[in-house]
Design a protein around this motif. Structure first.
Motif, PDB file in Angstrom:
ATOM      1  N   VAL A 122      67.834  23.551  -2.810  1.00  0.00           N
ATOM      2  CA  VAL A 122      66.254  24.081  -2.503  1.00  0.00           C
ATOM      3  C   VAL A 122      66.123  24.243  -1.071  1.00  0.00           C
ATOM      4  O   VAL A 122      66.262  23.199  -0.365  1.00  0.00           O
ATOM      5  N   PHE A 123      66.276  25.504  -0.543  1.00  0.00           N
ATOM      6  CA  PHE A 123      66.075  25.653   0.959  1.00  0.00           C
ATOM      7  C   PHE A 123      64.566  25.539   1.376  1.00  0.00           C
ATOM      8  O   PHE A 123      63.574  25.982   0.545  1.00  0.00           O
ATOM      9  N   GLY A 124      64.405  25.036   2.308  1.00  0.00           N
ATOM     10  CA  GLY A 124      62.931  24.877   3.066  1.00  0.00           C
ATOM     11  C   GLY A 124      62.966  25.113   4.357  1.00  0.00           C
ATOM     12  O   GLY A 124      63.640  25.662   5.219  1.00  0.00           O
ATOM     13  N   GLY A 125      61.710  25.005   5.019  1.00  0.00           N
ATOM     14  CA  GLY A 125      61.595  25.176   6.386  1.00  0.00           C
ATOM     15  C   GLY A 125      61.689  26.715   6.944  1.00  0.00           C
ATOM     16  O   GLY A 125      61.367  27.615   6.179  1.00  0.00           O
ATOM     17  N   VAL A 126      62.354  26.658   7.987  1.00  0.00           N
ATOM     18  CA  VAL A 126      62.679  28.019   8.433  1.00  0.00           C
ATOM     19  C   VAL A 126      63.599  28.995   7.440  1.00  0.00           C
ATOM     20  O   VAL A 126      63.060  30.348   7.504  1.00  0.00           O
ATOM     21  N   ALA A 127      64.426  28.386   6.762  1.00  0.00           N
ATOM     22  CA  ALA A 127      65.218  29.140   6.028  1.00  0.00           C
ATOM     23  C   ALA A 127      64.388  29.617   4.923  1.00  0.00           C
ATOM     24  O   ALA A 127      64.540  30.684   4.279  1.00  0.00           O
ATOM     25  N   ALA A 128      63.514  28.977   4.280  1.00  0.00           N
ATOM     26  CA  ALA A 128      62.726  29.312   3.266  1.00  0.00           C
ATOM     27  C   ALA A 128      61.761  30.465   3.784  1.00  0.00           C
ATOM     28  O   ALA A 128      61.582  31.517   3.137  1.00  0.00           O
ATOM     29  N   ALA A 129      61.371  30.342   4.936  1.00  0.00           N
ATOM     30  CA  ALA A 129      60.279  31.351   5.635  1.00  0.00           C
ATOM     31  C   ALA A 129      60.806  32.644   5.676  1.00  0.00           C
ATOM     32  O   ALA A 129      60.293  33.544   5.533  1.00  0.00           O
ATOM     33  N   CYS A 130      62.268  32.609   6.037  1.00  0.00           N
ATOM     34  CA  CYS A 130      62.922  33.932   6.239  1.00  0.00           C
ATOM     35  C   CYS A 130      63.011  34.616   4.657  1.00  0.00           C
ATOM     36  O   CYS A 130      63.052  35.790   4.759  1.00  0.00           O
ATOM     37  N   ILE A 131      63.557  33.687   3.589  1.00  0.00           N
ATOM     38  CA  ILE A 131      63.846  34.358   2.626  1.00  0.00           C
ATOM     39  C   ILE A 131      62.518  34.896   1.899  1.00  0.00           C
ATOM     40  O   ILE A 131      62.466  35.732   1.153  1.00  0.00           O
ATOM     41  N   LEU A 132      61.482  34.072   2.043  1.00  0.00           N
ATOM     42  CA  LEU A 132      60.219  34.495   1.574  1.00  0.00           C
ATOM     43  C   LEU A 132      59.556  35.602   2.374  1.00  0.00           C
ATOM     44  O   LEU A 132      58.606  36.241   1.886  1.00  0.00           O
ATOM     45  N   GLY A 133      60.297  36.055   3.443  1.00  0.00           N
ATOM     46  CA  GLY A 133      59.496  37.236   4.308  1.00  0.00           C
ATOM     47  C   GLY A 133      58.346  36.756   5.059  1.00  0.00           C
ATOM     48  O   GLY A 133      57.382  37.872   5.305  1.00  0.00           O
ATOM     49  N   LEU A 134      57.953  35.463   5.380  1.00  0.00           N
ATOM     50  CA  LEU A 134      56.809  35.128   6.276  1.00  0.00           C
ATOM     51  C   LEU A 134      57.136  35.605   7.512  1.00  0.00           C
ATOM     52  O   LEU A 134      58.097  35.770   8.016  1.00  0.00           O
ATOM     53  N   TRP A 135      55.942  35.731   8.427  1.00  0.00           N
ATOM     54  CA  TRP A 135      56.155  35.812   9.630  1.00  0.00           C
ATOM     55  C   TRP A 135      56.407  34.646  10.391  1.00  0.00           C
ATOM     56  O   TRP A 135      56.159  33.679  10.403  1.00  0.00           O
TER      57      TRP A 135
END
Length: 315
Positions: A73-86
């Protein structure tokens, strides 16, 4: 090998080769400079990799890792990128340069970080699947980024999650789940708002706070009494003497993106901006300050520019 590279490229991920012959061929191509290996066991054509933005590079990397470790389960910056967050390119570049990705693990797991993995310790929490990759939920991602990232980068992620409809209490609840909330995330939670409309505005708000200015009103609408046109401004301060100061954030996209220019020439865009300023002044605005994205990286200059315009400081 070429077929597998094509398939991975079509799936927007780095290639994890399971065949030893293909892997050896990829290593030879890597030594020749034709192939990039952003992490051991992952490969991608150099021309493809270098054409990607940092966020796209992170997503390709994470999707490739998910092929090897489907339970991660990826989190942090990796998750932010996959989720398309700013999240700005500088923050993602730093994460890529570190050679590590953020992966969740339970509190009971006593393992430390490895060469290519930063373990985020957490109680059992929910995750979601995006593009076949398990990532932390937006609120969990925001909570972790508020703790791990610099203030301006954390503000971008948290503001984006709020803008997308998540309640601040949900983010704070995730942050508090693992113990006391530190000083850095408390500051992010104090100033983050769903009113900013993009990552640039979130970064600008963070810079205003860091420079000691009062928290502005955002997305305020004015009506030009002469033309009836409406103008919504990015940031507004109402001074004690009644003066209204507006700060507008300009990005290059405003002058280059066809969706933003709407067929207008550069001269036409500049004329429209001049009419906008005049309309705002007729509507009661005293001062309009235009700042660019690059101004946000020069804190001393930004602070001087806003002080000269009379922007009030935080008390």
């Amino acid at each position: 090998m070429e077929q597998q590279l094509d398939e991975a490229e079509a799936a927007r991920r780095c290639l994890h080769a399971t065949d030893n012959g293909v892997r050896q061929a990829l290593m030879r191509r890597r030594r020749a400079g034709e192939i990039v290996s952003p992490m051991p066991g992952l490969f991608i054509r150099r021309t493809t990799w270098e054409a990607l933005t940092p966020i796209e590079q992170m997503c390709h990397l994470v999707r490739g890792l998910a092929q090897i470790h489907p339970d991660w389960v990826f989190g942090g910056v990796a998750a932010a990128c996959i989720l398309g967050l700013w999240i700005d390119y500088h923050t993602v570049k730093e994460a890529l340069r570190s050679g590590k990705v953020d992966v969740m693990c339970t509190m009971r797991n006593g393992k430390g970080d490895s060469r290519h993995m930063h373990r985020i310790r957490s109680g059992a929490g929910s995750c979601i699947r995006v593009d076949g990759v398990k990532v932390t939920t937006p609120e969990r991602t925001a909570a972790d980024c508020a703790r791990m990232l610099p203030f301006d980068a954390a503000m971008q992620v948290v503001c984006c999650v709020l803008h997308n409809g998540v309640e601040l209490t949900s983010i704070i609840g995730c942050a508090a789940h693992n113990g006391e909330i530190g000083k850095a995330p408390r500051a992010v939670f104090q100033y983050a708002t769903p009113l900013v409309e993009n990552g640039g505005e979130a970064k600008a708000l963070a810079r205003f706070v860091q420079c000691g200015f009062a928290v502005p009103q955002m997305q305020v609408v004015f009506v030009d009494p002469q033309t009836g046109r409406t103008y919504r401004v990015d940031f507004l301060w109402l001074c004690t003497d009644g003066a209204i100061i507006v700060v507008e954030l300009d990005g290059l996209v405003k002058y280059t993106d066809p969706q933003m220019t709407k067929g207008r020439s550069l001269g036409g865009i500049i004329d429209d901006e001049r009419e906008r300023v005049e309309g705002l002044k007729r509507a009661g605005v005293h001062t309009v300050v235009r700042i660019r994205m690059e101004d946000l990286n020069n804190t001393a200059m930004l602070q001087r520019k806003l002080r000269e315009a009379g922007v009030p400081v935080r008390r």
